[in-house]
Design a protein around this motif. Structure first.
Motif, PDB file in Angstrom:
ATOM      1  N   ARG A  29       0.813  -1.274   0.104  1.00 14.95           N
ATOM      2  CA  ARG A  29      -0.028  -0.049   0.023  1.00 14.95           C
ATOM      3  C   ARG A  29       0.902   1.189  -0.030  1.00 14.95           C
ATOM      4  NH1 ARG A  29      -4.726  -0.862  -1.737  1.00 14.95           N
ATOM      5  NH2 ARG A  29      -5.637   0.805  -0.481  1.00 14.95           N
ATOM      6  N   ASN A  30       2.111   1.134  -0.612  1.00 11.07           N
ATOM      7  CA  ASN A  30       2.629   2.590  -0.698  1.00 11.07           C
ATOM      8  C   ASN A  30       3.688   2.260  -2.116  1.00 11.07           C
ATOM      9  OD1 ASN A  30       5.759   1.801  -0.321  1.00 11.07           O
ATOM     10  ND2 ASN A  30       4.862   0.683   1.734  1.00 11.07           N
ATOM     11  N   ALA A  31       4.184   3.192  -2.538  1.00  7.53           N
ATOM     12  CA  ALA A  31       5.127   3.564  -3.459  1.00  7.53           C
ATOM     13  C   ALA A  31       6.406   3.891  -3.503  1.00  7.53           C
ATOM     14  CB  ALA A  31       4.254   4.352  -4.669  1.00  7.53           C
ATOM     15  N   GLN A  32       6.941   3.675  -2.292  1.00  6.84           N
ATOM     16  CA  GLN A  32       8.393   3.951  -1.857  1.00  6.84           C
ATOM     17  C   GLN A  32       9.029   3.364  -3.076  1.00  6.84           C
ATOM     18  OE1 GLN A  32       8.675   3.753   2.184  1.00  6.84           O
ATOM     19  NE2 GLN A  32       7.523   5.571   2.845  1.00  6.84           N
ATOM     20  N   GLY A  33      10.239   3.930  -3.273  1.00  4.39           N
ATOM     21  CA  GLY A  33      11.179   3.104  -4.042  1.00  4.39           C
ATOM     22  C   GLY A  33      10.666   2.918  -5.688  1.00  4.39           C
ATOM     23  N   ILE A  34       9.324   3.294  -6.035  1.00  2.64           N
ATOM     24  CA  ILE A  34       9.009   3.142  -7.290  1.00  2.64           C
ATOM     25  C   ILE A  34       8.964   4.176  -8.151  1.00  2.64           C
ATOM     26  CG2 ILE A  34       6.936   2.093  -8.581  1.00  2.64           C
ATOM     27  CD1 ILE A  34       8.062  -0.049  -6.868  1.00  2.64           C
ATOM     28  N   SER A  35       9.397   4.146  -9.460  1.00  2.00           N
ATOM     29  CA  SER A  35       9.316   5.496 -10.239  1.00  2.00           C
ATOM     30  C   SER A  35       8.134   5.598 -11.058  1.00  2.00           C
ATOM     31  CB  SER A  35      10.710   5.388 -11.055  1.00  2.00           C
ATOM     32  OG  SER A  35      10.438   6.264 -12.043  1.00  2.00           O
ATOM     33  N   LEU A  36       7.189   6.531 -10.882  1.00  3.52           N
ATOM     34  CA  LEU A  36       6.223   6.720 -11.693  1.00  3.52           C
ATOM     35  C   LEU A  36       6.770   7.099 -13.234  1.00  3.52           C
ATOM     36  CD1 LEU A  36       3.235   7.480 -12.428  1.00  3.52           C
ATOM     37  CD2 LEU A  36       3.670   9.844 -11.598  1.00  3.52           C
ATOM     38  N   ARG A  37       7.700   7.624 -13.311  1.00  3.55           N
ATOM     39  CA  ARG A  37       8.135   8.154 -14.614  1.00  3.55           C
ATOM     40  C   ARG A  37       8.602   7.075 -15.607  1.00  3.55           C
ATOM     41  NH1 ARG A  37      10.690  14.258 -13.817  1.00  3.55           N
ATOM     42  NH2 ARG A  37       9.199  15.006 -12.351  1.00  3.55           N
ATOM     43  N   THR A  38       9.171   5.932 -14.880  1.00  4.38           N
ATOM     44  CA  THR A  38       9.623   4.731 -15.634  1.00  4.38           C
ATOM     45  C   THR A  38       8.200   4.162 -16.103  1.00  4.38           C
ATOM     46  OG1 THR A  38      11.792   3.911 -14.758  1.00  4.38           O
ATOM     47  CG2 THR A  38      10.173   2.239 -15.166  1.00  4.38           C
ATOM     48  N   HIS A  39       6.979   3.837 -15.551  1.00  6.03           N
ATOM     49  CA  HIS A  39       6.065   3.481 -15.898  1.00  6.03           C
ATOM     50  C   HIS A  39       5.159   4.373 -16.914  1.00  6.03           C
ATOM     51  CE1 HIS A  39       7.230   1.131 -12.365  1.00  6.03           C
ATOM     52  NE2 HIS A  39       6.827  -0.113 -13.303  1.00  6.03           N
ATOM     53  N   ALA A  79      -2.602   3.744 -10.064  1.00  3.88           N
ATOM     54  CA  ALA A  79      -2.203   3.681  -8.550  1.00  3.88           C
ATOM     55  C   ALA A  79      -1.529   4.734  -8.010  1.00  3.88           C
ATOM     56  CB  ALA A  79      -1.763   2.346  -8.241  1.00  3.88           C
ATOM     57  N   ILE A  80      -0.474   4.822  -8.850  1.00  4.89           N
ATOM     58  CA  ILE A  80       0.801   5.748  -8.058  1.00  4.89           C
ATOM     59  C   ILE A  80       0.486   7.145  -8.070  1.00  4.89           C
ATOM     60  CG2 ILE A  80       3.307   6.459  -8.555  1.00  4.89           C
ATOM     61  CD1 ILE A  80       3.918   3.846  -9.567  1.00  4.89           C
ATOM     62  N   ARG A  81      -0.415   7.638  -9.288  1.00  8.60           N
ATOM     63  CA  ARG A  81      -0.740   9.074  -9.173  1.00  8.60           C
ATOM     64  C   ARG A  81      -1.851   9.255  -8.507  1.00  8.60           C
ATOM     65  NH1 ARG A  81       0.537  12.706 -12.828  1.00  8.60           N
ATOM     66  NH2 ARG A  81       2.160  12.529 -14.284  1.00  8.60           N
ATOM     67  N   PRO A  85      -3.953   4.935  -0.294  1.00  2.02           N
ATOM     68  CA  PRO A  85      -3.005   5.572   0.071  1.00  2.02           C
ATOM     69  C   PRO A  85      -1.626   5.533  -0.557  1.00  2.02           C
ATOM     70  CG  PRO A  85      -2.971   3.586   1.466  1.00  2.02           C
ATOM     71  CD  PRO A  85      -4.152   3.792   0.503  1.00  2.02           C
ATOM     72  N   ILE A  86      -1.674   4.809  -1.824  1.00  2.00           N
ATOM     73  CA  ILE A  86      -0.668   4.543  -2.438  1.00  2.00           C
ATOM     74  C   ILE A  86       0.175   6.095  -3.106  1.00  2.00           C
ATOM     75  CG2 ILE A  86       0.675   3.624  -4.535  1.00  2.00           C
ATOM     76  CD1 ILE A  86      -1.624   1.278  -4.218  1.00  2.00           C
ATOM     77  N   CYS A  87      -0.751   6.768  -3.668  1.00  2.00           N
ATOM     78  CA  CYS A  87      -0.315   7.881  -4.159  1.00  2.00           C
ATOM     79  C   CYS A  87       0.464   8.930  -3.190  1.00  2.00           C
ATOM     80  CB  CYS A  87      -1.591   8.600  -5.095  1.00  2.00           C
ATOM     81  SG  CYS A  87      -2.741   9.296  -4.130  1.00  2.00           S
ATOM     82  N   SER A  88      -0.017   8.915  -1.940  1.00  2.00           N
ATOM     83  CA  SER A  88       0.459   9.663  -0.911  1.00  2.00           C
ATOM     84  C   SER A  88       1.929   9.485  -0.535  1.00  2.00           C
ATOM     85  CB  SER A  88      -0.632   9.732   0.195  1.00  2.00           C
ATOM     86  OG  SER A  88      -1.620  10.175  -0.268  1.00  2.00           O
ATOM     87  N   THR A  89       2.179   8.235  -0.887  1.00  2.00           N
ATOM     88  CA  THR A  89       3.481   7.653  -0.397  1.00  2.00           C
ATOM     89  C   THR A  89       4.568   7.691  -1.566  1.00  2.00           C
ATOM     90  OG1 THR A  89       3.118   5.400  -1.160  1.00  2.00           O
ATOM     91  CG2 THR A  89       2.473   5.979   1.355  1.00  2.00           C
ATOM     92  N   TYR A  90       4.107   8.304  -2.726  1.00  2.00           N
ATOM     93  CA  TYR A  90       5.048   8.561  -3.980  1.00  2.00           C
ATOM     94  C   TYR A  90       6.019   9.390  -3.637  1.00  2.00           C
ATOM     95  CZ  TYR A  90       6.502   9.984  -8.588  1.00  2.00           C
ATOM     96  OH  TYR A  90       7.231  10.218  -9.559  1.00  2.00           O
TER      97      TYR A  90
END
Length: 232
Positions: A29-39, A79-81, A85-90
């Motif tokens: 339930r988080n996007a820490q360490g994940i790049s939105l820009r890559t996806h 999901a990341i955008r 609560p995923i987007c809040s952890t990006y």
């Protein structure tokens, strides 16, 4: 478009990598360490590569895989955008690679020039499809860069995130073998050296990650990437 063991294994690695990442987002339930820009880059790759989805039918397998890649990558970007609560952890502060200026724009210019040099048409639907396909090949070769930069900044890599990137790299390495195999054994399929170059470039970008990933698996400890000073 024939099937061989290298293509099948490559596709399965690709599918598994996406499943792992979706699982990582849903469970943690988080996007820490994940790049939105890559996806975002990968989504653009698939949208420009699969323009033939509604014009040419190759096989049910081929169509299903194309739809799967577009839908799953769109789900990751959404999901990341937007999904709490995923987007809040990006962490935008860590994902700073200027992908539109330094990835999309150069690849678009390169694809345009390549298309002109090869004598491709700019005023036909087929010609535009060919240019967009070339653009997608160039862009995919560097699409993982924002993700690798994010990991370098976070240093400690979660297990599922590490597995996702490992299988993405394995997918591309297997596809290089698939292309070469098809050129020798599939009638009508020829060597495509631009595709080979981009595939090798993409695989090389994973090389450093592969080394530390495999070392961490052998030791059985946490997976951490070294700082620039530690690599000297």
């Amino acid at each position: 478009m024939s099937m061989n063991i290298f293509r099948l294994c490559g596709d399965m690695c690709h599918v598994f990598s996406i499943i792992v990442l979706l699982l990582r987002l849903r469970v943690a339930r988080n996007a820490q360490g994940i790049s939105l820009r890559t996806h975002e880059l990968f989504l653009l790759v698939f949208l420009t590569r699969y323009t033939d989805l509604f014009t040419t039918f190759y096989s049910l397998y081929n169509s299903v895989m194309k739809v799967l890649y577009i839908a799953s990558t769109s789900s990751i970007v959404y999901a990341i955008r937007l999904q709490e609560p995923i987007c809040s952890t990006y962490d935008k502060a860590q994902d700073t690679f200027r992908h539109w200026e330094f990835a999309v724009a150069p690849c678009a210019v390169l694809a345009f020039l390549s298309h002109l040099i090869s004598g491709g048409s700019l005023f036909s639907f087929v010609g535009m499809q060919e240019m967009l396909w070339t653009f997608s090949i160039y862009l995919e070769s560097i699409a993982i860069l924002p993700q690798l930069i994010v990991l370098q900044r976070f240093r400690e890599v979660e297990n599922l995130t590490g597995n996702y990137i490992f299988f993405m790299g394995a997918y591309r390495a297997l596809y290089i073998v698939n292309w070469i195999f098809r050129a020798y054994y599939e009638p009508g399929y020829r060597h495509h050296y631009v595709v080979y170059f981009c595939g090798v470039l993409q695989t090389l970008l994973y090389a450093d990650f592969f080394y530390y990933y495999l070392m961490s698996k052998r030791r059985g400890g946490k997976f951490s990437l070294p700082t620039a000073s530690q690599q000297k």
